[in-house]
Write an enzyme that holds these catalytic residues in place. Structure first.
Site, PDB file in Angstrom:
ATOM      1  N   ARG A   1       0.827  -1.206   0.000  1.00 22.52           N
ATOM      2  CA  ARG A   1       0.000   0.000   0.000  1.00 22.52           C
ATOM      3  C   ARG A   1       0.863   1.259   0.000  1.00 22.52           C
ATOM      4  O   ARG A   1       1.881   1.313   0.684  1.00 22.52           O
ATOM      5  CB  ARG A   1      -0.940   0.007   1.212  1.00 22.52           C
ATOM      6  CG  ARG A   1      -1.996  -1.067   1.126  1.00 22.52           C
ATOM      7  CD  ARG A   1      -3.217  -0.779   1.969  1.00 22.52           C
ATOM      8  NE  ARG A   1      -4.058  -1.970   2.014  1.00 22.52           N
ATOM      9  CZ  ARG A   1      -4.969  -2.301   1.102  1.00 22.52           C
ATOM     10  NH1 ARG A   1      -5.164  -1.494   0.075  1.00 22.52           N
ATOM     11  NH2 ARG A   1      -5.669  -3.420   1.206  1.00 22.52           N
ATOM     12  N   ASP A   2       0.414   2.249  -0.778  1.00 18.41           N
ATOM     13  CA  ASP A   2       1.105   3.542  -0.803  1.00 18.41           C
ATOM     14  C   ASP A   2       0.979   4.199   0.567  1.00 18.41           C
ATOM     15  O   ASP A   2      -0.076   4.181   1.194  1.00 18.41           O
ATOM     16  CB  ASP A   2       0.502   4.439  -1.893  1.00 18.41           C
ATOM     17  CG  ASP A   2       1.405   5.620  -2.215  1.00 18.41           C
ATOM     18  OD1 ASP A   2       1.965   5.652  -3.322  1.00 18.41           O
ATOM     19  OD2 ASP A   2       1.558   6.514  -1.349  1.00 18.41           O
ATOM     20  N   ILE A   3       2.061   4.784   1.034  1.00 18.33           N
ATOM     21  CA  ILE A   3       2.086   5.375   2.377  1.00 18.33           C
ATOM     22  C   ILE A   3       1.246   6.653   2.433  1.00 18.33           C
ATOM     23  O   ILE A   3       0.773   7.032   3.507  1.00 18.33           O
ATOM     24  CB  ILE A   3       3.552   5.624   2.805  1.00 18.33           C
ATOM     25  CG1 ILE A   3       3.673   5.682   4.315  1.00 18.33           C
ATOM     26  CG2 ILE A   3       4.129   6.863   2.150  1.00 18.33           C
ATOM     27  CD1 ILE A   3       5.116   5.601   4.798  1.00 18.33           C
TER      28      ILE A   3
ATOM     29  N   ASN B   1       4.600   6.724 -13.601  1.00 18.25           N
ATOM     30  CA  ASN B   1       5.257   8.007 -13.856  1.00 18.25           C
ATOM     31  C   ASN B   1       6.717   7.732 -14.160  1.00 18.25           C
ATOM     32  O   ASN B   1       7.382   7.016 -13.415  1.00 18.25           O
ATOM     33  CB  ASN B   1       5.133   8.911 -12.628  1.00 18.25           C
ATOM     34  CG  ASN B   1       3.689   9.233 -12.290  1.00 18.25           C
ATOM     35  OD1 ASN B   1       2.888   9.501 -13.182  1.00 18.25           O
ATOM     36  ND2 ASN B   1       3.342   9.194 -11.009  1.00 18.25           N
TER      37      ASN B   1
ATOM     38  N   VAL C   1      10.035   8.573  -6.658  1.00 18.60           N
ATOM     39  CA  VAL C   1      10.836   7.422  -6.237  1.00 18.60           C
ATOM     40  C   VAL C   1      11.364   6.735  -7.501  1.00 18.60           C
ATOM     41  O   VAL C   1      10.581   6.246  -8.328  1.00 18.60           O
ATOM     42  CB  VAL C   1      10.015   6.429  -5.386  1.00 18.60           C
ATOM     43  CG1 VAL C   1      10.856   5.214  -5.033  1.00 18.60           C
ATOM     44  CG2 VAL C   1       9.495   7.114  -4.118  1.00 18.60           C
TER      45      VAL C   1
ATOM     46  N   HIS D   1       7.605   1.799 -10.643  1.00 16.94           N
ATOM     47  CA  HIS D   1       6.441   1.301  -9.911  1.00 16.94           C
ATOM     48  C   HIS D   1       5.173   1.650 -10.661  1.00 16.94           C
ATOM     49  O   HIS D   1       5.092   2.682 -11.336  1.00 16.94           O
ATOM     50  CB  HIS D   1       6.385   1.864  -8.487  1.00 16.94           C
ATOM     51  CG  HIS D   1       6.524   3.360  -8.431  1.00 16.94           C
ATOM     52  ND1 HIS D   1       7.744   3.994  -8.508  1.00 16.94           N
ATOM     53  CD2 HIS D   1       5.593   4.342  -8.310  1.00 16.94           C
ATOM     54  CE1 HIS D   1       7.557   5.304  -8.425  1.00 16.94           C
ATOM     55  NE2 HIS D   1       6.268   5.537  -8.325  1.00 16.94           N
TER      56      HIS D   1
ATOM     57  N   HIS E   1       1.204   2.490 -10.029  1.00 16.98           N
ATOM     58  CA  HIS E   1       0.164   2.849  -9.057  1.00 16.98           C
ATOM     59  C   HIS E   1      -1.137   2.159  -9.480  1.00 16.98           C
ATOM     60  O   HIS E   1      -1.532   2.258 -10.644  1.00 16.98           O
ATOM     61  CB  HIS E   1      -0.096   4.357  -9.064  1.00 16.98           C
ATOM     62  CG  HIS E   1       1.069   5.208  -8.657  1.00 16.98           C
ATOM     63  ND1 HIS E   1       1.162   5.800  -7.423  1.00 16.98           N
ATOM     64  CD2 HIS E   1       2.190   5.583  -9.334  1.00 16.98           C
ATOM     65  CE1 HIS E   1       2.287   6.510  -7.350  1.00 16.98           C
ATOM     66  NE2 HIS E   1       2.925   6.405  -8.499  1.00 16.98           N
TER      67      HIS E   1
HETATM   68  P1  5GP Z   1       5.855   8.602  -7.935  1.00 12.69           P
HETATM   69  O1  5GP Z   1       5.494  10.066  -7.850  1.00 12.69           O
HETATM   70  O2  5GP Z   1       7.340   8.379  -7.884  1.00 12.69           O
HETATM   71  O3  5GP Z   1       5.188   7.931  -9.097  1.00 12.69           O
HETATM   72  O4  5GP Z   1       5.197   7.950  -6.657  1.00 12.69           O
HETATM   73  C1  5GP Z   1       5.903   7.545  -5.524  1.00 12.69           C
HETATM   74  C2  5GP Z   1       4.883   7.043  -4.523  1.00 12.69           C
HETATM   75  O5  5GP Z   1       5.586   6.327  -3.510  1.00 12.69           O
HETATM   76  C3  5GP Z   1       4.086   8.144  -3.831  1.00 12.69           C
HETATM   77  O6  5GP Z   1       2.687   7.915  -4.052  1.00 12.69           O
HETATM   78  C4  5GP Z   1       4.473   8.005  -2.355  1.00 12.69           C
HETATM   79  O7  5GP Z   1       3.392   8.246  -1.484  1.00 12.69           O
HETATM   80  C5  5GP Z   1       4.966   6.568  -2.274  1.00 12.69           C
HETATM   81  N1  5GP Z   1       5.970   6.325  -1.262  1.00 12.69           N
HETATM   82  C6  5GP Z   1       7.120   7.047  -1.064  1.00 12.69           C
HETATM   83  N2  5GP Z   1       7.848   6.525  -0.065  1.00 12.69           N
HETATM   84  C7  5GP Z   1       7.153   5.438   0.386  1.00 12.69           C
HETATM   85  C8  5GP Z   1       7.396   4.489   1.419  1.00 12.69           C
HETATM   86  O8  5GP Z   1       8.402   4.523   2.133  1.00 12.69           O
HETATM   87  N3  5GP Z   1       6.473   3.513   1.591  1.00 12.69           N
HETATM   88  C9  5GP Z   1       5.344   3.443   0.816  1.00 12.69           C
HETATM   89  N4  5GP Z   1       4.499   2.424   1.082  1.00 12.69           N
HETATM   90  N5  5GP Z   1       5.086   4.322  -0.165  1.00 12.69           N
HETATM   91  C10 5GP Z   1       5.974   5.312  -0.379  1.00 12.69           C
END
Ligand code: 5GP
Ligand code: ZN
Length: 115
Positions: A30-32, A88, A97, A101, A103
């Site tokens: 799950r996303d944090i 993304n 990140v 990944h 979503h």
């Molecule tokens: P991006 O913008 O890179 O596509 O999305 C990165 C996602 O990773 C964000 O939705 C953010 O909330 C999630 N995220 C960042 N750090 C962590 C973490 O330590 N644990 C979890 N579960 N999600 C994370």
């Protein structure tokens, strides 16, 4: 694994997460900071910074991500009303990140990303 990569560390179990699925190729958790009632991240276990790093030998892991997305959408009860899968890639897309990944977001009507 990349030791300063947060998702590599989640895959390895070095950082806590709400893991929903893991096998030899992919991990889902799950996303944090969820932006929808269901917000799950599905990642390849192998570190790749972004889609720019995808190789032909990654096809099994990338295909598995869609199969797991389908199963998790069903398990979350959102497969009929719908959900969004987003990857993304790079700063213009808002990637934060740099471990590739997907979503999986759903559980509410979402604004269309293209307006
Ligand atoms: P991006 O913008 O890179 O596509 O999305 C990165 C996602 O990773 C964000 O939705 C953010 O909330 C999630 N995220 C960042 N750090 C962590 C973490 O330590 N644990 C979890 N579960 N999600 C994370
Ligand atoms: Zn990584």
């Amino acid at each position: 694994m990349v030791h300063n990569c947060v998702f590599c560390r989640i895959v390895a179990g070095e950082l806590p997460s709400t893991k929903l699925y893991q096998d030899d190729l992919v991990t889902a958790f799950r996303d944090i900071h969820p932006v929808a009632p269901t917000h799950i991240l599905i990642v390849p276990n192998r570190h790749m910074n972004s889609v720019n790093d995808v190789l032909p030998e990654d096809e099994p892991a990338l295909g598995r991500m869609f199969v797991i997305a389908r199963h998790l959408a069903e398990a979350e009860g959102i497969s009929q009303l719908g959900y969004r899968l987003t990857i993304n890639s790079g700063s213009h897309a808002g990637q934060v990140v740099f471990h590739l990944h997907m979503h999986l977001m759903g559980g509410q009507r979402m604004r269309h990303p293209l307006g």
